[in-house]
Scaffold this motif. Structure first.
Motif, PDB file in Angstrom:
ATOM      1  N   HIS A   1      -2.920   0.189 -13.360  1.00  6.86           N
ATOM      2  CA  HIS A   1      -3.835  -0.949 -13.410  1.00  6.86           C
ATOM      3  C   HIS A   1      -3.279  -2.078 -14.270  1.00  6.86           C
ATOM      4  N   GLY A   2      -2.065  -1.914 -14.771  1.00 12.52           N
ATOM      5  CA  GLY A   2      -1.447  -2.927 -15.609  1.00 12.52           C
ATOM      6  C   GLY A   2      -1.632  -2.622 -17.084  1.00 12.52           C
ATOM      7  N   ALA A   3      -0.575  -2.836 -17.850  1.00  8.63           N
ATOM      8  CA  ALA A   3      -0.641  -2.583 -19.297  1.00  8.63           C
ATOM      9  C   ALA A   3      -1.424  -3.697 -19.981  1.00  8.63           C
ATOM     10  N   PRO A   4      -2.232  -3.387 -21.001  1.00 13.09           N
ATOM     11  CA  PRO A   4      -2.959  -4.426 -21.746  1.00 13.09           C
ATOM     12  C   PRO A   4      -1.988  -5.392 -22.414  1.00 13.09           C
ATOM     13  N   LYS A   5      -2.390  -6.650 -22.481  1.00  9.91           N
ATOM     14  CA  LYS A   5      -1.553  -7.663 -23.111  1.00  9.91           C
ATOM     15  C   LYS A   5      -1.993  -7.969 -24.540  1.00  9.91           C
ATOM     16  N   ASP A   6      -3.044  -7.292 -25.002  1.00  6.14           N
ATOM     17  CA  ASP A   6      -3.552  -7.573 -26.342  1.00  6.14           C
ATOM     18  C   ASP A   6      -3.205  -6.459 -27.318  1.00  6.14           C
ATOM     19  N   SER A   7      -2.118  -5.742 -27.057  1.00  7.66           N
ATOM     20  CA  SER A   7      -1.738  -4.605 -27.890  1.00  7.66           C
ATOM     21  C   SER A   7      -0.822  -5.041 -29.028  1.00  7.66           C
ATOM     22  N   ASP A   8      -1.031  -4.454 -30.200  1.00 10.07           N
ATOM     23  CA  ASP A   8      -0.067  -4.571 -31.287  1.00 10.07           C
ATOM     24  C   ASP A   8       0.964  -3.451 -31.191  1.00 10.07           C
ATOM     25  N   ILE A   9       0.528  -2.299 -30.712  1.00  9.00           N
ATOM     26  CA  ILE A   9       1.406  -1.154 -30.510  1.00  9.00           C
ATOM     27  C   ILE A   9       1.039  -0.530 -29.166  1.00  9.00           C
ATOM     28  N   ALA A  10       2.022  -0.200 -28.348  1.00  6.89           N
ATOM     29  CA  ALA A  10       1.774   0.445 -27.063  1.00  6.89           C
ATOM     30  C   ALA A  10       2.560   1.752 -26.986  1.00  6.89           C
ATOM     31  N   LEU A  11       1.879   2.801 -26.535  1.00  6.74           N
ATOM     32  CA  LEU A  11       2.482   4.124 -26.414  1.00  6.74           C
ATOM     33  C   LEU A  11       2.376   4.591 -24.964  1.00  6.74           C
ATOM     34  N   ASP A  12       3.373   5.336 -24.529  1.00 10.14           N
ATOM     35  CA  ASP A  12       3.424   5.864 -23.168  1.00 10.14           C
ATOM     36  C   ASP A  12       3.419   7.392 -23.243  1.00 10.14           C
ATOM     37  N   VAL A  13       2.367   8.022 -22.720  1.00 15.55           N
ATOM     38  CA  VAL A  13       2.286   9.485 -22.784  1.00 15.55           C
ATOM     39  C   VAL A  13       2.494  10.124 -21.416  1.00 15.55           C
ATOM     40  N   ARG A  14       3.184   9.423 -20.531  1.00 20.35           N
ATOM     41  CA  ARG A  14       3.464   9.994 -19.213  1.00 20.35           C
ATOM     42  C   ARG A  14       4.523  11.086 -19.258  1.00 20.35           C
ATOM     43  N   PHE A  15       5.095  11.351 -20.430  1.00 20.98           N
ATOM     44  CA  PHE A  15       6.044  12.455 -20.559  1.00 20.98           C
ATOM     45  C   PHE A  15       5.316  13.807 -20.576  1.00 20.98           C
ATOM     46  N   LEU A  16       4.007  13.777 -20.778  1.00 23.62           N
ATOM     47  CA  LEU A  16       3.228  15.009 -20.773  1.00 23.62           C
ATOM     48  C   LEU A  16       2.828  15.381 -19.343  1.00 23.62           C
ATOM     49  N   PRO A  17       2.729  16.683 -19.022  1.00 20.37           N
ATOM     50  CA  PRO A  17       2.290  17.096 -17.685  1.00 20.37           C
ATOM     51  C   PRO A  17       0.920  16.504 -17.349  1.00 20.37           C
ATOM     52  N   ASN A  18       0.751  16.098 -16.096  1.00 18.80           N
ATOM     53  CA  ASN A  18      -0.454  15.405 -15.661  1.00 18.80           C
ATOM     54  C   ASN A  18      -1.506  16.399 -15.177  1.00 18.80           C
ATOM     55  N   PRO A  19      -2.673  16.459 -15.834  1.00 22.36           N
ATOM     56  CA  PRO A  19      -3.731  17.367 -15.374  1.00 22.36           C
ATOM     57  C   PRO A  19      -4.229  17.054 -13.970  1.00 22.36           C
ATOM     58  N   PHE A  20      -3.925  15.855 -13.476  1.00 23.45           N
ATOM     59  CA  PHE A  20      -4.355  15.497 -12.125  1.00 23.45           C
ATOM     60  C   PHE A  20      -3.843  16.492 -11.095  1.00 23.45           C
ATOM     61  N   TRP A  21      -2.672  17.082 -11.371  1.00 25.10           N
ATOM     62  CA  TRP A  21      -2.063  18.004 -10.415  1.00 25.10           C
ATOM     63  C   TRP A  21      -2.526  19.449 -10.604  1.00 25.10           C
ATOM     64  N   VAL A  22      -3.466  19.660 -11.517  1.00 25.71           N
ATOM     65  CA  VAL A  22      -4.084  20.978 -11.688  1.00 25.71           C
ATOM     66  C   VAL A  22      -5.457  20.911 -11.015  1.00 25.71           C
ATOM     67  N   PRO A  23      -5.621  21.542  -9.867  1.00 22.50           N
ATOM     68  CA  PRO A  23      -6.849  21.345  -9.068  1.00 22.50           C
ATOM     69  C   PRO A  23      -8.148  21.530  -9.849  1.00 22.50           C
TER      70      PRO A  23
END
Length: 298
Positions: free
Chosen positions: A187-209
C-alpha cells in the motif's frame, strides 16, 4: 507548562500552541476539526501578524483558553509579514508553537481538487499542477521546521484523527511522544517516518492456513511471529539502538518521533512486531508511546 521570556511577561499556556499548516487539499480543515473536537480553541486562516495577537490574548491570566491551535495556509502570503518571521517572534516571546505540516502526493491533491471542483489558491490562469508546485516551493521552509509531518495521501478521516490523537492527546507534558505505526509495503511506505523498519525477513503467517484469518493483534499470530528465529534479536537490537537515540532527539528539540514498521500487507508481521516494540518502549521513563496500524483493515 509555563513559558518565560526575558523581554515579555510569562505565558500561561498549559499546552504549547499548535500551528496547523501545509498543502492545500492535504486535510488542514479536517485536522482543525479534530482539534476542535478534542476541546482546543481553533482559529483558521489568520494573517501571520494576528497570530501573535491571538496567542497574547489567549495567554492573559483571565483567558478561558489554555489550548489553542491556529490554521494558516499559503494564502497568508498575501499579508504583510511572513509566517517564518511570525514564528521567529513567537519563539523570542516564549510562545513557539508545535508545527503540524499536512502533506499529500501531487496526484492525490489533484484528485481532491477535481472532486470538489475547486481551483488551487496559487493556480492563477495556469494548470492545477502549476499551483501545487508553487505552493510546495513556497512552503518548503516551513515544512523543514515542522515538528510533525502528517501524510494524508493514504489516510481516511478516521486514520487522520487517530494520527493526531496519537501525537497530541498528551502534548501538554514535557515527555517525548513516540508513534509506532505498522503498514503494508503493497500500500506504499509512509512518508512521515523518522525511522522505518522492514520485517519481511520473518516468515509470513499469511501462508499458514489456520493463521490467515487472524491479525497481528491476535495471540496466535503474535506468538507465531515473535517466536520465529531472528524476531527476538531484531526487536532487542532495535530497542537498544532506539534508546541510545532518545537523548540526541531531545537535544535537537525533536519531541515527536514516528517509527514505521512494514511487512507485505500490514496485517500480521508488522502488526505483531509493532505491538511488542510499543509494549517495551512504554517501560521507558519520559516516553508517551502510541501504536497505530495503518493497513490492518485493508
Amino acid at each position: 507548562m509555563i513559558f518565560t521570556s526575558s523581554a515579555h511577561k510569562p505565558q500561561r499556556f498549559t499546552t504549547p500552541p499548535v500551528l496547523i499548516t501545509g498543502m492545500s487539499g492535504a486535510g488542514l480543515s479536517s485536522a482543525a476539526k479534530v482539534f476542535e473536537d478534542k476541546g482546543w480553541y481553533v482559529a483558521q486562516n489568520l494573517p501571520p501578524e494576528l497570530i501573535i495577537d491571538l496567542l497574547e490574548l489567549c495567554s492573559e491570566p483571565d483567558s478561558p483558553v489554555d489550548r489553542v491551535a491556529v490554521v494558516c495556509d499559503v494564502r497568508a502570503r498575501m499579508f504583510r509579514g511572513s509566517l517564518q518571521q511570525t514564528l521567529a517572534e513567537l519563539h523570542d516571546r516564549g510562545m513557539a508553537p508545535t508545527i503540524v505540516f499536512m502533506e499529500a502526493r501531487d496526484e492525490v491533491l489533484i484528485s481532491r481538487f477535481d472532486n470538489v471542483r475547486r481551483t488551487h489558491p496559487l493556480q492563477g490562469e495556469d494548470t492545477l499542477q502549476h499551483g501545487i508546485t508553487r505552493e510546495r516551493r513556497a512552503l518548503l521552509p516551513i515544512k523543514e521546521e515542522a515538528d510533525v509531518v502528517i501524510h494524508t495521501s493514504d489516510l481516511s478521516v478516521h486514520d487522520l484523527r487517530r494520527a493526531i490523537e496519537a501525537s497530541f492527546d498528551t502534548a501538554g507534558n514535557p515527555r517525548q511522544h513516540v508513534t509506532i505505526q505498522s503498514f503494508g509495503f503493497k500500500h506504499g511506505a509512509p512518508k512521515d517516518s523518522d525511522i522505518a523498519l522492514d520485517v519481511r525477513f520473518l516468515p509470513n503467517p499469511f501462508w499458514v492456513p489456520e493463521l490467515r484469518p487472524y491479525r497481528g493483534t491476535d495471540v496466535p499470530v503474535s506468538d507465531y511471529v515473535l517466536g520465529q528465529e531472528g524476531a527476538a534479536p531484531f526487536i532487542d537490537n532495535f530497542v537498544q539502538m532506539f534508546s541510545s537515540m532518545l537523548a540526541g532527539y531531545r537535544h535537537e528539540g525533536k519531541n515527536f518521533i514516528t517509527v514505521s514498521i512494514g511487512c507485505t500487507g500490514g496485517h500480521h508481521r508488522s502488526v505483531a512486531v509493532s505491538e511488542e516494540i510499543g509494549r517495551r518502549l512504554r517501560d521507558f521513563d519520559g516516553l508517551d508511546v502510541n501504536v497505530l496500524h495503518r493497513d490492518l483493515d485493508r
